[in-house]
Design an enzyme around this catalytic site. Structure first.
Site, PDB file in Angstrom:
ATOM      1  N   LEU A 243       0.817  -1.215   0.000  1.00 13.84           N
ATOM      2  CA  LEU A 243       0.000   0.000   0.000  1.00 13.84           C
ATOM      3  C   LEU A 243       0.853   1.269   0.000  1.00 13.84           C
ATOM      4  CD1 LEU A 243      -2.891   1.192   0.213  1.00 13.84           C
ATOM      5  CD2 LEU A 243      -2.526   1.265   2.689  1.00 13.84           C
ATOM      6  N   ASP A 244       0.660   2.101  -1.001  1.00 11.84           N
ATOM      7  CA  ASP A 244       1.347   3.390  -1.110  1.00 11.84           C
ATOM      8  C   ASP A 244       2.871   3.248  -1.151  1.00 11.84           C
ATOM      9  OD1 ASP A 244      -1.149   4.562  -1.031  1.00 11.84           O
ATOM     10  OD2 ASP A 244      -1.099   4.886   1.119  1.00 11.84           O
TER      11      ASP A 244
END
Lengths: 299, 299, 299, 299
Positions: A243-244
């Protein structure tokens, strides 16, 4: 899409009917540029722009992007690629030719906040974003009018984490139907499954509303406000399954001060998000980006 | 210090012999500005600059900074403060008067990298940083020549984490001897003990070589390089006992790209560090900063 | 110069004993890159960095800068240049090889305000500005101490517009004595004669304290203040005989507001001047700049 | 206008039914702030935000902007203004109260390039630009669809320099009919007559596509390209009868390089124009700007 947009795209295709790009990465060694430029010269291609980078001058990876003009390109493209394979083998190259007249087909995913989508639509209809925006997929209805007014199909697919796979099935069918080359998450607030991400490596582009790696995850503006930062930012990156954490393409920031609350920061931030995502997408469309593990080289 | 610097400071004191600042925070309620401005008017003070902020218009905290001129200020200062106590009591104020002619005495701590120290010295000797740089304390000898050439005492106190308390004893004696008002950590790479920090709340100013809260802790440039960020930054903050978590005063960034390795980022970053720290210190010296829990209000 | 600075320069020369740059401009035609890169390959040179630009894709001027490593370069440099002449003739090239180990000799001219000079000295002594600062020439004495403390000769030559030629005679003798490669006007407030300028085409670098072409000539900060601009700037350019009209190398700006008077703008501007001039000089020292009529190409 | 936009405006009016601003300028003298803040307190107004500026601390002009909340404001507004006249007389004040619930009526003038208009429309319909966009006037038809799709009347009035007065007659009738408070020239390429300008002093806002005072007049991007600048800009200012010489409200710039031709600069510049004009208009709508001769004070 609307006729006046189609006309812009068709003009662009015609103007670039002989224009292509060659992207290469391979272990650095002497003679690469000499060999590749001789190859292009022998095939009557004229180099318009060329950028290169060696990750580590002492025996690292070599990257190059060459844009060239070549008469009768459409007829010669196949032969070009076949002939190039020999060079590629000698130098152990990852490589691809892309053709500027093959305008990329784009799907835009969006949730409730339409500012990034609208920036893209505006740049697109004015001819500044050269893509074929084939469809918009959303888990909300808010942007339907704007999208359809430009003649772009809008698909409403409600989504939540409990029906993720089922939702993605529908999305995958649409992506296949429209033969999409690039997926833009223009503030799409659902997490994609590893399977979905794996099928579209390095062509899902996301905009995250913080200056990564600060404020990974949810509610970055509130957290920025609570931390008392003096600058807020936005980051566009390729999506991976962390994530990210995917390769960053572009970032930018804007100044804030103590008078700005979380809502103000969100408004200021939306303006950064719009421009950062727009720049990242343009670089992708112009084949300026090579992904090198968790980083991007932007030529 | 050198005579030409002393002369600049003395001129400044003389020019500002009637200039003061009043900083207040208190629960918001009607009538604060009316009362305070009437008080100043009644005491013949003329407001030169005034900035205020209410954290939450619906019953939050109120902050104000007023700079004023008052004839014969030195004679009247005591009376002014005594009289103001009545108002302060009525409105439940935290408050202080500061006098511009009381130039703040500063200690600078530095380790091996002198770029921030040198920026301060350069601004100081040219009259742009109005403080009395009373001493420099370092756990290295690298900056001695430059510091002493400006007539500033340089104290070499070797330090490491095993002798922290002993080192701080020596530092505290020096801070006491020189009656220091503000401590600047200009790339001082030793961690201070909670005891030391507690004794100097909101007047130890640090420069961290990243865009906080990204890259808290050691080696931020290497980590920025490894993450592939497109912007690097620096953050100046007050020191608290949570590492790199103190109230942020100022931040700034600079653009980098794939060609910049960790060493390049460090060089680019040093330039940001210099200007960010310098701005933060100036605001502190001008009493522009009010700390509100873990945030700063910079007027 | 001081021993520790000389040591840095000597290390740099040694590390770059096989490093050179080739700068070319010529009419665009197919085969240039292929020919040049083959030439380098045949001479055992490995391309480290290469940037090119075609002024007008339809038959304009072509520019390229190639940085390369070549074993035993010092022994082979003469042969390399001789051999290259053949290619140059075929393509009608302007060209030069520069050798990174030949660190450029720099003269700095300064008047009363030393901020730009001091920035250069500071970057130089810390190893960030790789030049041989051979001498400083000034029509004032203010900077003597700082310059001499680094072991750089300081020549005081009083100047005014009535004795311009006589002054320049002395300057020219010094420039000749020190065999200077680049002249930096670090806020030197005397106008040079056309004869002087003509003898040093494209290697006198000036810093002008405005965002050119706004505020050409004297007192730009006062005029900026009077006009009520919201941004002020600085411009570094090569000196030609049209005042402040030479090819621009670099510009930057900083935000100001109504509270900033002309004196504030001057202070803010000095910080921009320092960084703009420093960047421009570094690009010149790294042979990144090609002058194309009244413009620069900065690779 | 569309119902959803009207709803946003109506909500805003309701939320701000007790919110007003007081703008004053007068010769500086002691007691102004004390008197005004006492006046507001006596009228039960609570100060939310206050900014002040003295042009020259030694006897110059004093400026202040106060935003306040006052219960039952609509009923009390008349009395407030009547009572304030006494203070105003004492201090020789220029002053006005503005009421936040009286959302300003705006006319937008545009020619062929719609990018600035569209930015305004987009911010407006999303609730970020709080005005009543009453009409759009254009000498071209290009923007009609977009304007009308938001329910805003679009008036096509062909214009050229030979029929200037006749054209302005029609425009003045429309401005009167719609009772317009502010006129925005969002890239309207016709020059206004002195008579027209005189009737709307300090409420015609223009965007000029250069960094003024550089490139006053026509074709700034081409001239910027020809000069070889490294930054391009845009300037928003109030219109006076000196072309591009009116009081500057806001400016910004973007970096360009040798690869950018005049067309590229135009595209890059359009993005700056959009944001600069948008910021300037918002400050005007929030009554943050006081014009002081040929300058603006932006609170």
């Amino acid at each position: 899409m609307k006729a006046y947009i189609k006309e812009k795209i068709d003009n662009y295709k015609h103007q670039n009917k002989n224009r292509a790009r060659l992207l290469i990465n391979c272990p650095d060694q002497p003679g690469i540029v000499a060999t590749v430029s001789k190859f292009l010269y022998d095939h009557e291609a004229n180099i318009i722009e060329s950028s290169q980078y060696t990750a580590d001058p002492e025996g690292g990876e070599f990257f190059i992007r060459i844009e060239f003009e070549c008469p009768n390109l459409k007829e010669k493209a196949n032969q070009l690629e076949t002939d190039f394979q020999l060079i590629a083998n000698n130098f152990d190259m990852d490589w691809k030719f892309t053709y500027v007249f093959e305008v990329k087909k784009m799907a835009v995913f969006v949730s409730k906040e339409p500012h990034c989508l609208l920036e893209l639509l505006w740049e697109w209809q004015s001819g500044d974003l050269m893509a074929d925006i084939s469809l918009v997929i959303s888990n909300h209805e808010v942007a339907r009018d704007m999208v359809e007014s430009l003649g772009v199909p809008y698909y409403y697919i409600p989504a939540n984490k409990d029906i993720r796979e089922e939702v993605e099935q529908k999305q995958l069918q649409l992506l296949k139907k429209y033969d999409v080359d690039v997926i833009v998450l223009a503030r799409y607030m659902q997490i994609l499954t590893p399977k979905f991400v794996a099928q579209h490596e390095n062509y899902i582009i996301n905009i995250h509303h913080s200056f990564l790696p600060a404020f990974i995850g949810a509610n970055p503006y509130e957290r920025a406000y609570n931390r008392g930062v003096k600058l807020i930012g936005a980051t566009s990156h390729y999506v991976t399954n962390d994530l990210d954490e995917g390769p960053i393409i572009e970032q930018d920031i804007s100044r804030v001060d103590h008078k700005d609350n979380a809502a103000d920061m969100k408004k200021i931030g939306q303006s950064i998000e719009r421009s950062v995502l727009s720049r990242a997408i343009k670089w992708h469309l112009e084949d300026r980006i090579i992904v090198d593990r968790n980083k991007t080289i932007v030529f």
